[in-house]
Design a protein around this motif. Structure first.
Motif, PDB file in Angstrom:
ATOM      1  N   LYS A 103      -4.799   0.346   2.320  1.00  0.00           N
ATOM      2  CA  LYS A 103      -5.978  -1.004   2.961  1.00  0.00           C
ATOM      3  C   LYS A 103      -5.371  -2.043   1.229  1.00  0.00           C
ATOM      4  CE  LYS A 103      -9.818   2.467   2.333  1.00  0.00           C
ATOM      5  NZ  LYS A 103     -10.107   3.611   1.290  1.00  0.00           N
ATOM      6  N   ARG A 104      -4.097  -2.491   0.919  1.00  0.00           N
ATOM      7  CA  ARG A 104      -4.067  -3.222   0.669  1.00  0.00           C
ATOM      8  C   ARG A 104      -2.719  -4.195   1.416  1.00  0.00           C
ATOM      9  NH1 ARG A 104      -6.307  -1.011  -3.431  1.00  0.00           N
ATOM     10  NH2 ARG A 104      -6.869  -2.071  -5.114  1.00  0.00           N
ATOM     11  N   ASN A 105      -2.273  -3.061   2.284  1.00  0.00           N
ATOM     12  CA  ASN A 105      -1.480  -3.699   3.505  1.00  0.00           C
ATOM     13  C   ASN A 105      -0.384  -3.970   2.860  1.00  0.00           C
ATOM     14  OD1 ASN A 105      -3.344  -3.525   6.195  1.00  0.00           O
ATOM     15  ND2 ASN A 105      -3.415  -5.750   5.443  1.00  0.00           N
ATOM     16  N   TYR A 106       0.343  -2.713   1.899  1.00  0.00           N
ATOM     17  CA  TYR A 106       1.061  -2.628   1.114  1.00  0.00           C
ATOM     18  C   TYR A 106       2.269  -1.374   2.360  1.00  0.00           C
ATOM     19  CZ  TYR A 106      -0.564  -5.509  -2.586  1.00  0.00           C
ATOM     20  OH  TYR A 106      -0.873  -5.444  -3.856  1.00  0.00           O
ATOM     21  N   ILE A 107       1.346  -0.324   2.635  1.00  0.00           N
ATOM     22  CA  ILE A 107       2.244   0.654   3.758  1.00  0.00           C
ATOM     23  C   ILE A 107       2.197   0.887   4.890  1.00  0.00           C
ATOM     24  CG2 ILE A 107       3.582   1.556   1.017  1.00  0.00           C
ATOM     25  CD1 ILE A 107       1.304   3.356   1.434  1.00  0.00           C
TER      26      ILE A 107
END
Length: 408
Positions: A103-107
């Motif tokens: 959800k944090r666009n890290y993965i």
């Protein structure tokens, strides 16, 4: 036993996952368990990069469910007799970590492996629960790669394929005899049977659907494996011969090569130092030639011999066949151009398209390929010829420095 917080678990279990190369690329700084750097370093722990079935390069959370293990494989830092910090995630913790990072666009997905705890079935069931929860409870549509436990039941392996985009079973060592010595609790025949069953599942579930019939539930698009380089006496030719056999027998998407890394309190049966990084890289280049450039394994290196570390495998082959060069880029067929050093598959296709309109000059080749530096000694164009033939040794000496780290 002290209860570990989530951050500490993540530090331990992402670091422990760095030894599995099945979603990592070569060429980065090497992993060494004698001095780890923690989550987020450039050594492949925490987040790794992999290629999805559609060719996209994606970032994955790369962790172990646990680094506790009942096995005592001599080459593994997580073996039962190893004196390392231990941790274990719950199923919910892995699910929550994956969703929060996503959800944090890290993965864009998850790579999940594990040490074997209790039994193969118990461990595999826990990993399947993670994937099942992500898919069914949270409608997670990101990428999932699951490491299969060969000893687990065929039913659990098949269920893993329902939720994963790709699965993998590590062969580990090029020779079955080496596996018997260094990992006596593992069964080479059982690993092969598990890979064979998974191949049949993949083929059955992913075959084209006839008109009017319901499409079956999605299934993993393929499987991969890993070979450790330098933990035993296997030569490069033996390693590539094993890879060629694995590709042919099990239709693998990829064989990954992981240079052996010294481990704390290592067995006297293991090397004291790791092989050079360039050896791992040359194996990836050779593997690329087998998969995309039409080379047979025996053409690249004979069993019992090693790759030339000073030059890439395609250049080494061209130097051994110096009489076949230079080739005219305006007349040579695609297979011949693919075997020419400095010309990649995309560049060759662009050459074939461009020469249909005009005779190509050296600048034309540079324009469509990006560079002609490595190709110049091996090609002829409308305005270029390498001139007097250069013997293989002299040309090799000119090409050795600086070393190239390209795929072709």
């Amino acid at each position: 036993m002290a209860v570990l917080d989530l951050k500490r678990k993540l530090a331990i279990l992402s670091d422990a996952a760095k030894y599995d190369a099945s979603c990592a690329s070569s060429g980065a700084e090497k992993r060494n368990s004698l001095g780890g750097k923690g989550v987020g370093s450039t050594e492949g722990m925490g987040i790794c990069h992999a290629y999805a079935p559609d060719g996209r390069c994606i970032s994955l959370l790369k962790i172990l469910l646990t680094n506790f293990c009942i096995y005592d494989c001599a080459y593994c830092v997580n073996r039962v007799s190893s004196n390392v910090a231990r941790a274990r995630f719950s199923v919910k913790e892995v699910v929550d970590l994956t969703l929060n990072f996503y959800k944090r666009n890290y993965i864009e997905g998850l790579f999940l492996s594990s040490g074997v705890i209790r039994t193969g079935d118990y461990t595999m069931e826990e990993m399947v629960r993670v994937a099942r929860s992500l898919r069914l409870d949270h409608d997670f549509r990101g990428y999932i790669h699951l490491k299969l436990i060969p000893e687990a039941s065929p039913e659990l392996a098949a269920e893993a394929g329902l939720y994963a985009d790709r699965v993998s079973i590590n062969v580990e060592l090029p020779h079955d005899e080496s596996l018997a010595v260094l990992a006596p609790e593992k069964d080479a025949a059982g690993i092969k049977k598990a890979m064979g069953r998974m191949r049949l599942h993949i083929e059955d579930r992913n075959e084209p659907v006839k008109a009017g019939r319901a499409r079956p539930r999605r299934f993993a698009s393929g499987q991969s494996t890993q070979l450790i380089v330098g933990a035993d006496g296997a030569r490069d030719g033996d390693i590539l011969a094993r890879s060629a056999a694995l590709y042919g027998s099990y239709q693998l998407k990829r064989v990954y090569y992981s240079a052996f890394s010294p481990i704390p309190d290592g067995s006297a049966r293991l090397p004291l130092s790791r092989p050079p990084l360039v050896r791992e890289h040359r194996l990836y280049q050779a593997d690329w030639l087998m998969r995309f450039y039409g080379f047979g394994q025996g053409e690249i290196v004979a069993p019992g011999e090693d790759l030339d570390l000073a030059v890439d495998p395609k250049t080494a082959w061209a130097l051994r066949h110096r009489g076949d060069f230079p080739v005219d880029v305006n007349t040579a067929d695609r297979e011949t151009l693919l075997r020419t050093p400095g010309l990649g598959a995309r560049g060759v296709d662009r050459i074939l398209q461009a020469r249909a309109q005009t005779r190509l000059t050296l600048d034309d080749v540079k324009r469509v390929c990006g560079s002609v530096k490595r190709a110049k000694p091996f090609i002829v164009t409308a305005d270029w010829t390498p001139g007097a033939a250069t013997d293989a040794e002299g040309l090799r000496a000119a090409l050795v420095a600086p070393q190239q780290l390209s795929l072709f």
